[in-house]
Design an enzyme around this catalytic site. Structure first.
Site, short mmCIF file in Angstrom:
data_model
loop_
_atom_site.label_atom_id
_atom_site.label_comp_id
_atom_site.label_asym_id
_atom_site.label_seq_id
_atom_site.Cartn_x
_atom_site.Cartn_y
_atom_site.Cartn_z
N HIS A 291 36.62 6.51 -23.58
CA HIS A 291 37.07 7.91 -23.51
C HIS A 291 36.53 8.68 -24.70
O HIS A 291 36.56 8.18 -25.82
CB HIS A 291 38.60 7.97 -23.50
CG HIS A 291 39.14 9.37 -23.54
ND1 HIS A 291 39.15 10.18 -22.42
CD2 HIS A 291 39.65 10.11 -24.57
CE1 HIS A 291 39.67 11.35 -22.76
NE2 HIS A 291 39.99 11.33 -24.06
N GLY B 32 12.01 21.15 4.98
CA GLY B 32 12.64 19.84 4.84
C GLY B 32 13.73 19.86 3.79
O GLY B 32 13.48 20.19 2.63
N THR C 61 0.80 -1.23 0.00
CA THR C 61 0.00 0.00 0.00
C THR C 61 0.83 1.28 0.00
O THR C 61 0.28 2.38 -0.05
CB THR C 61 -0.94 0.00 1.21
OG1 THR C 61 -0.20 -0.40 2.38
CG2 THR C 61 -2.07 -0.99 1.01
#
Length: 467
Positions: free
Chosen positions: A446, A181, A144
């Site tokens: 490269h 946050g 869930t």
């Protein structure tokens, strides 16, 4: 239509849909209960996919501002936000319809409604169309997912005070955005709106951003975001958001107590984490134990305390990452089919999809020191990488942590362009128990950004070539 199945999965997010698909591939009769009108859970509908669509398009917009640096002149660059949001919505639809196609292909029945455990291998479903239906199953999986964590005393209306969901659908670029946050979600969504013109201030309770990441990465990344215009108030907490006026008033205090400061904002994004979505499932009545954080308790084989009921993903312990849930979903389906799969939780990568990206797998230096594990570190900056120089994308570095005695790779941390793609070399090496020397002696094309990984591996032993 039969109501008897081999497996019923509650939740069609990444963990749930992958579990359902793998089980169907293995010959099981599968039903998946999902109450959203589209499959894919938070990730595809209001999480991973839409946020990455906005991150990509906003990054293109930011890059276009600097095309002149590459000899490309763009006249009268402008933002079409409705079209940008339309591209995001198109990405959502394409992905959710893709899961719907896979369900049909694998003969998985999507039961549209909210599921609840009813004991004795039964799931009661309150159907979206009205009425109810009871499904019987040999095995039931709780997948869930998770929900937005709330900040006490602050109401999220998804208009002016928004969660990550509302931040995906702002109708205009805010002049000032306060992000509560400093974790992954806050920094990603803050990056989107910063690139489009918002002044972004991040308020974080801890004294650093990106909790859980390597300390050197945290500091380097914060410096990079500051250069992009981000403002930070670390070691601080939001105590109140006054919505009574035309402008939001955000009350901020030091986390350890002190003088209050009031910030003005047009939009406040609350991004303090997520919590498991396990309420209303009838867990207690079904005999399914949960921990203090509401996560379903499981053993090493995803079994709950109730016979025939399993749980995976954000609903259980561990990092709340879509790919972690997907690994668990597949592993559980295979276990139910009698196979013996394994999820290696030591090599679950994490990525922050900002610009530059941040990617990590394994242990941080702080964790190795705390655990008393001897290690050597090798670091190589993108300023010394040929491809990064050519692309004018030299922010960041690759850092490899290897055991001081065995040379086994214990952790890899990357900050830079395409870090999220580069990290998988490290994941593969660690999955097979490889060493820093193994990476160092592997030929890398490269010019590529991935050469920085080879050089960092060489640096573990003090012998990088290009610095």
């Amino acid at each position: 239509m039969s109501d008897s199945f081999d497996l019923v999965v509650i939740g069609a997010g990444p963990g749930g849909y992958e579990c359902a698909i793998r089980a169907a591939q293995l010959g099981m009769k599968v039903a998946c209960v999902e109450k959203r009108e589209a499959l894919g859970g938070t990730c595809l509908n209001v999480g991973c996919i839409p946020s990455k669509a906005l991150l990509h398009t906003s990054e293109l917009y930011e890059e276009a501002k600097h095309f002149a640096d590459f000899g490309i002149k763009v006249e009268k660059l402008s933002l079409d936000l409705p079209q940008m949001l339309a591209v995001k919505d198109e990405a959502i639809e394409g992905n959710t319809k893709g899961i719907e196609f896979l369900f049909k292909k694998n003969k998985i029945e999507w039961v549209k409604g909210a599921g609840k455990l009813a004991g004795n291998g039964k799931v009661d479903v309150k159907l979206n169309e009205g009425g109810s239906r009871t499904l019987e199953a040999k095995n039931i999986v709780i997948a869930t997912g998770s929900d937005v964590a709330k900040l006490p005393g602050i109401e999220i209306d998804e208009k002016r005070v928004v969660s990550s969901t509302g931040a995906l659908d702002l109708k205009e670029v805010p002049g000032r955005l306060v992000v509560v946050g400093g974790g992954v979600i806050g920094l990603e969504m803050g990056s989107v709106w910063s690139r489009l013109g918002a002044e972004v201030t991040v308020v974080e309770f801890l004294d650093f951003i990106l909790p859980g990441m390597d300390g050197e990465v945290q500091k380097n990344f914060q410096r990079t975001l500051k250069k992009q215009g981000f403002k930070f108030k670390l070691g601080s907490k939001v105590t109140k958001v006054d919505t009574s006026g035309k402008t939001l008033k955000v009350s901020v205090e030091p986390a350890k107590g002190g003088k209050e400061e009031v910030l003005e904002a047009d939009i406040v994004l609350v991004a303090i984490g997520r919590v498991p979505y396990t309420s209303g499932l009838g867990l207690e009545d079904a005999g399914v134990d949960t921990d203090q954080r509401g996560r379903v308790e499981i053993d090493g084989h995803f079994k709950t305390s109730a016979p025939g009921i399993y749980a995976i993903g954000d609903a259980v312990k561990g990092p709340m990452l879509a790919h972690k849930a997907m690994e668990e979903g597949t592993a559980l389906a295979e276990m139910l089919a009698g196979q013996k799969p394994h999820v290696n939780y030591d090599v679950i990568p994490g990525v922050v999809y900002t610009g530059p990206e941040v990617a990590a797998v394994g242990k941080t230096e702080e964790q190795l020191k705390e655990d008393g594990i001897p290690y050597k570190a090798g670091k190589f900056p993108f300023t010394a990488n040929g491809r990064a120089k050519a692309n004018k994308a030299t922010d960041g570095f690759v850092k490899i942590l290897a055991h001081a005695e065995t040379d086994a790779v214990l952790g890899v941390h990357i900050i830079g362009t395409q870090a999220g793609e580069m990290i998988h070399e490290a994941v593969t090496v660690m999955e097979y128990g490889g060493s820093a020397e193994d990476i160092a002696r592997t030929c890398h094309a490269h010019p590529t950004l991935s050469e920085a990984t080879k050089e960092a591996a060489l640096a573990v032993h003090g012998r990088p070539i290009h610095m």
